[in-house]
Scaffold this motif. Structure first.
Motif, PDB file in Angstrom:
ATOM      1  N   UNK A 251       0.938  -5.469  -5.230  1.00  0.00           N
ATOM      2  CA  UNK A 251       0.387  -4.665  -3.658  1.00  0.00           C
ATOM      3  C   UNK A 251       0.248  -3.550  -4.365  1.00  0.00           C
ATOM      4  N   UNK A 252       1.461  -2.695  -4.872  1.00  0.00           N
ATOM      5  CA  UNK A 252       1.279  -1.948  -4.616  1.00  0.00           C
ATOM      6  C   UNK A 252      -0.109  -1.052  -5.539  1.00  0.00           C
ATOM      7  N   UNK A 253      -0.310  -1.534  -6.791  1.00  0.00           N
ATOM      8  CA  UNK A 253      -1.124  -0.244  -8.013  1.00  0.00           C
ATOM      9  C   UNK A 253      -3.026  -1.445  -6.637  1.00  0.00           C
ATOM     10  N   UNK A 254      -2.953  -1.910  -5.753  1.00  0.00           N
ATOM     11  CA  UNK A 254      -4.090  -2.579  -5.652  1.00  0.00           C
ATOM     12  C   UNK A 254      -4.048  -1.343  -4.187  1.00  0.00           C
TER      13      UNK A 254
ATOM     14  N   UNK B 253       4.143   4.506   5.795  1.00  0.00           N
ATOM     15  CA  UNK B 253       2.913   5.134   6.536  1.00  0.00           C
ATOM     16  C   UNK B 253       2.426   6.026   6.073  1.00  0.00           C
ATOM     17  N   UNK B 254       1.268   5.868   4.791  1.00  0.00           N
ATOM     18  CA  UNK B 254       0.667   6.832   4.196  1.00  0.00           C
ATOM     19  C   UNK B 254      -0.538   7.363   3.890  1.00  0.00           C
ATOM     20  N   UNK B 255      -0.964   8.751   4.435  1.00  0.00           N
ATOM     21  CA  UNK B 255      -2.157   9.149   4.638  1.00  0.00           C
ATOM     22  C   UNK B 255      -2.650  10.069   3.590  1.00  0.00           C
ATOM     23  N   UNK B 256      -4.024   9.927   2.991  1.00  0.00           N
ATOM     24  CA  UNK B 256      -4.973  10.043   1.669  1.00  0.00           C
ATOM     25  C   UNK B 256      -6.052  10.802   2.300  1.00  0.00           C
TER      26      UNK B 256
ATOM     27  N   UNK C 118      -1.804  -9.109   3.533  1.00  0.00           N
ATOM     28  CA  UNK C 118      -1.613  -9.218   2.181  1.00  0.00           C
ATOM     29  C   UNK C 118       0.186  -9.920   1.757  1.00  0.00           C
ATOM     30  N   UNK C 119       0.471 -10.134   0.320  1.00  0.00           N
ATOM     31  CA  UNK C 119       1.042 -10.727   0.111  1.00  0.00           C
ATOM     32  C   UNK C 119       2.020 -10.277  -0.367  1.00  0.00           C
ATOM     33  N   UNK C 120       3.085  -9.146   0.059  1.00  0.00           N
ATOM     34  CA  UNK C 120       3.627  -7.671   0.206  1.00  0.00           C
ATOM     35  C   UNK C 120       4.745  -8.633  -0.473  1.00  0.00           C
ATOM     36  N   UNK C 121       5.400  -9.406  -0.058  1.00  0.00           N
ATOM     37  CA  UNK C 121       6.966 -10.190  -0.760  1.00  0.00           C
ATOM     38  C   UNK C 121       6.295 -10.721  -1.626  1.00  0.00           C
ATOM     39  N   UNK C 122       5.932 -11.772  -1.386  1.00  0.00           N
ATOM     40  CA  UNK C 122       5.806 -12.097  -2.793  1.00  0.00           C
ATOM     41  C   UNK C 122       4.538 -11.820  -3.749  1.00  0.00           C
TER      42      UNK C 122
ATOM     43  N   UNK D  97       6.779   2.504  -0.825  1.00  0.00           N
ATOM     44  CA  UNK D  97       7.947   1.917   0.167  1.00  0.00           C
ATOM     45  C   UNK D  97       7.754   0.226   0.573  1.00  0.00           C
ATOM     46  N   UNK D  98       8.366  -1.324   0.177  1.00  0.00           N
ATOM     47  CA  UNK D  98       7.464  -1.952   0.657  1.00  0.00           C
ATOM     48  C   UNK D  98       9.058  -2.663   0.628  1.00  0.00           C
ATOM     49  N   UNK D  99       9.687  -1.938   1.552  1.00  0.00           N
ATOM     50  CA  UNK D  99      11.001  -2.970   1.547  1.00  0.00           C
ATOM     51  C   UNK D  99      10.732  -4.159   2.914  1.00  0.00           C
ATOM     52  N   UNK D 100       9.925  -2.943   4.170  1.00  0.00           N
ATOM     53  CA  UNK D 100       9.393  -4.014   5.270  1.00  0.00           C
ATOM     54  C   UNK D 100       9.034  -4.662   4.935  1.00  0.00           C
TER      55      UNK D 100
END
Length: 410
Positions: A168-171, A344-347, A159-163, A184-187
Motif C-alpha cells: 500500500x505504501x508503494x502504491x 494526512x498527506x497533500x501533494x 484497501x488492505x492497509x494492515x494486511x 505512517x500506516x499505524x492507524x
C-alpha cells in the motif's frame, strides 16, 4: 473529484464482511431542503480567506527555503468532511480552525460555493483527489458517507492497509506521485490529497521573448537562473501600501473565470516576515488596489513547475486539532471501527507556462512620459526576478484554490 488513480487500492481488497453497527447519527445529518435567505457570500469569502492565511503561515513556518505550493481549499474541504462525522469536541476544534458555521444549512451553502469552481475544460485543468482510505473491514457510516459524497467533500475507498502495508505504501507513492521517505500506516486509515494545476493564460506570453535571466534573493544576490516569460501589454497592477508590495493580476482561461495574483516586495529584506503580518483586511486592500494600465507595461514572470509534499497532519496538530488522529471517540460517527487516520498527506503541483488561448498583443513600448494610470509606486513594469508569492483564485467565489511562494530556482 477524480479518484480513478486510486482504483488499484480499492481493487486490492478481497471480499469483506460489513460489521453491523448502530451509529449515533445526531449532528451528522443536514436536513433537506435547506433554505437560506440571507446573503452568505461575504461571510464565506471572509471565513475562507482567514483560513487560507492561517494555513499559509503554518506552511511557510515549516518551509526551509520558502519554496512551496499547497491548496488551502482542498485541506478545508477534507477537514470539513471529517468534522461532519466527529464528536462534539473535535468538531468544535475543526469548525473553529476552518471557520465553518454550526448552522447546517449555512454550512451546506458554504460547501456549494467552495465546490462550484470545479469545472474542467480544455483551457482549465485543476484536478483534485481527496480520499479517506480505510483499512479493509472498516465500515463507513452510511449517513456520514452520504453527506461527504453529496457535498463533494471527499471520497472514501478501502484497501488492505494492515494486511499489505508495504504494498500500500508503494502504491500510494506511485499513484499520488509523492516521494515521502515514510508514510505512517499505524492507524486504520490515511487521508490522501493531490492537486494538479495546469491551465492556459487568457493571452499567451510571446514565445520569442522568453529569456534566460538571473534570479536574485531579496537583497539582490544572484541565486540562480530562470526562464522569464515576457510580454508588453495593458495589465492590472496595484500597490499594497501596508506591505509596500507590487501586485499583478493575470486572467486565465476563455471566460477569465480564474485569476492568478502575483506579489513582489521590492522594499523588504525579508519576504517571510513581511507576509506574516498579512490579514484578510490587507488581502481585501490588495484586491481593491488593482487598476488597468492606460499604456502597455512590461510583465515578466518565470516559467516553472513547482511541487510540494505536505505533512498536513502535523500542520493541523500545530493549529490545535489533535484528537482526530488517535482518539476513537473523535471519529466514532465516521466509521466502525472508528477511523484513525495516521497520515494526512497533500501533494500539490502547479505549472506555469507561456501558452495562452489568444495571441499576445504586439510588443510595444509605452510612450515616454505617458501616464500609466497606476499608483506611482508601481512604476511601469512587474518583473518577478526576486522572491515572489502567487495564488490562484476563482473569480466568482473569490476562493483561493492554490497558494505558493517561489524563492529559489529549481
Amino acid at each position: 473529484m477524480k479518484v480513478i488513480i486510486f482504483a488499484f487500492l480499492s481493487g486490492c481488497v478481497g471480499l469483506s464482511v460489513s460489521i453491523p453497527h448502530s451509529f449515533d447519527l445526531s449532528g451528522t445529518h443536514i436536513q433537506e431542503p435547506c433554505n437560506v435567505y440571507e446573503d452568505i457570500f461575504s461571510s464565506y469569502h471572509s471565513d475562507l480567506t482567514d483560513f487560507s492565511l492561517t494555513f499559509y503561515k503554518a506552511v511557510a513556518a515549516r518551509s526551509t527555503d520558502y519554496n512551496f505550493v499547497y491548496s488551502p481549499l482542498s485541506v478545508w474541504l477534507i477537514l470539513a468532511g471529517m468534522a461532519e462525522g466527529a464528536d462534539p469536541f473535535t468538531r468544535q476544534r475543526i469548525f473553529n480552525l476552518i471557520n465553518l458555521p454550526y448552522n447546517d444549512c449555512i454550512r451546506q451553502k458554504y460547501y456549494q460555493l467552495a465546490t462550484s469552481h470545479i469545472v474542467q475544460a480544455d483551457d482549465i485543468k485543476v484536478i483534485s483527489n481527496r480520499v479517506l482510505l480505510l483499512d479493509a473491514g472498516v465500515t463507513p457510516n452510511p449517513t456520514w458517507y452520504d453527506i461527504v459524497i453529496k457535498n463533494n467533500l471527499l471520497d472514501v475507498l478501502t484497501a488492505p492497509i494492515r494486511q499489505k502495508p508495504a504494498v500500500i505504501v508503494e502504491e500510494i507513492k506511485r499513484l499520488t506521485h509523492t516521494e515521502l521517505p515514510t508514510i505512517n500506516l499505524d492507524g486504520n486509515s490515511v487521508i490522501l490529497d493531490t492537486v494538479d494545476y495546469n491551465a492556459l493564460w487568457t493571452t499567451e506570453f510571446a514565445e520569442a521573448r522568453i529569456e534566460r535571466a538571473p534570479f536574485h534573493d531579496q537583497v539582490g544576490n544572484r541565486v540562480g537562473f530562470v526562464d522569464l516569460m515576457k510580454v508588453t501589454k495593458h495589465a492590472r497592477l496595484g500597490y499594497v501600501k501596508s506591505l509596500k508590495a507590487k501586485v499583478l493580476d493575470l486572467p486565465i482561461g476563455a471566460n477569465e473565470r480564474f485569476h492568478m495574483i502575483f506579489g513582489i516586495f521590492p522594499e523588504s529584506y525579508d519576504v517571510r516576515a513581511t507576509f506574516n503580518v498579512v490579514t484578510k483586511e490587507i488581502i481585501f486592500e490588495m484586491l481593491q488596489s488593482f487598476r488597468e494600465s492606460y499604456v502597455p507595461v512590461e510583465v515578466a514572470i518565470p516559467r516553472l513547475v513547482i511541487s510540494s509534499e505536505l505533512d498536513v497532519r502535523t500542520l493541523v496538530e500545530d493549529l490545535g486539532v489533535t484528537s482526530l488522529w488517535n482518539n476513537p471517540a473523535a471519529t466514532r460517527n465516521v466509521s466502525h471501527p472508528p477511523a484513525l487516520p495516521s497520515s494526512f498527506i497533500q501533494r500539490a503541483t502547479l505549472t506555469l507556462d507561456n501558452h495562452g488561448l489568444y495571441s499576445s498583443p504586439p510588443a510595444q513600448a509605452a510612450p515616454y512620459g505617458a501616464p500609466t494610470g497606476l499608483d506611482p509606486e508601481v512604476g511601469n513594469d512587474f518583473i518577478a526576478d526576486r522572491p515572489f508569492l502567487f495564488a490562484l483564485f476563482d473569480v466568482k467565489t473569490l476562493t483561493c484554490l492554490m497558494a505558493s511562494a517561489f524563492s529559489v530556482p529549481t
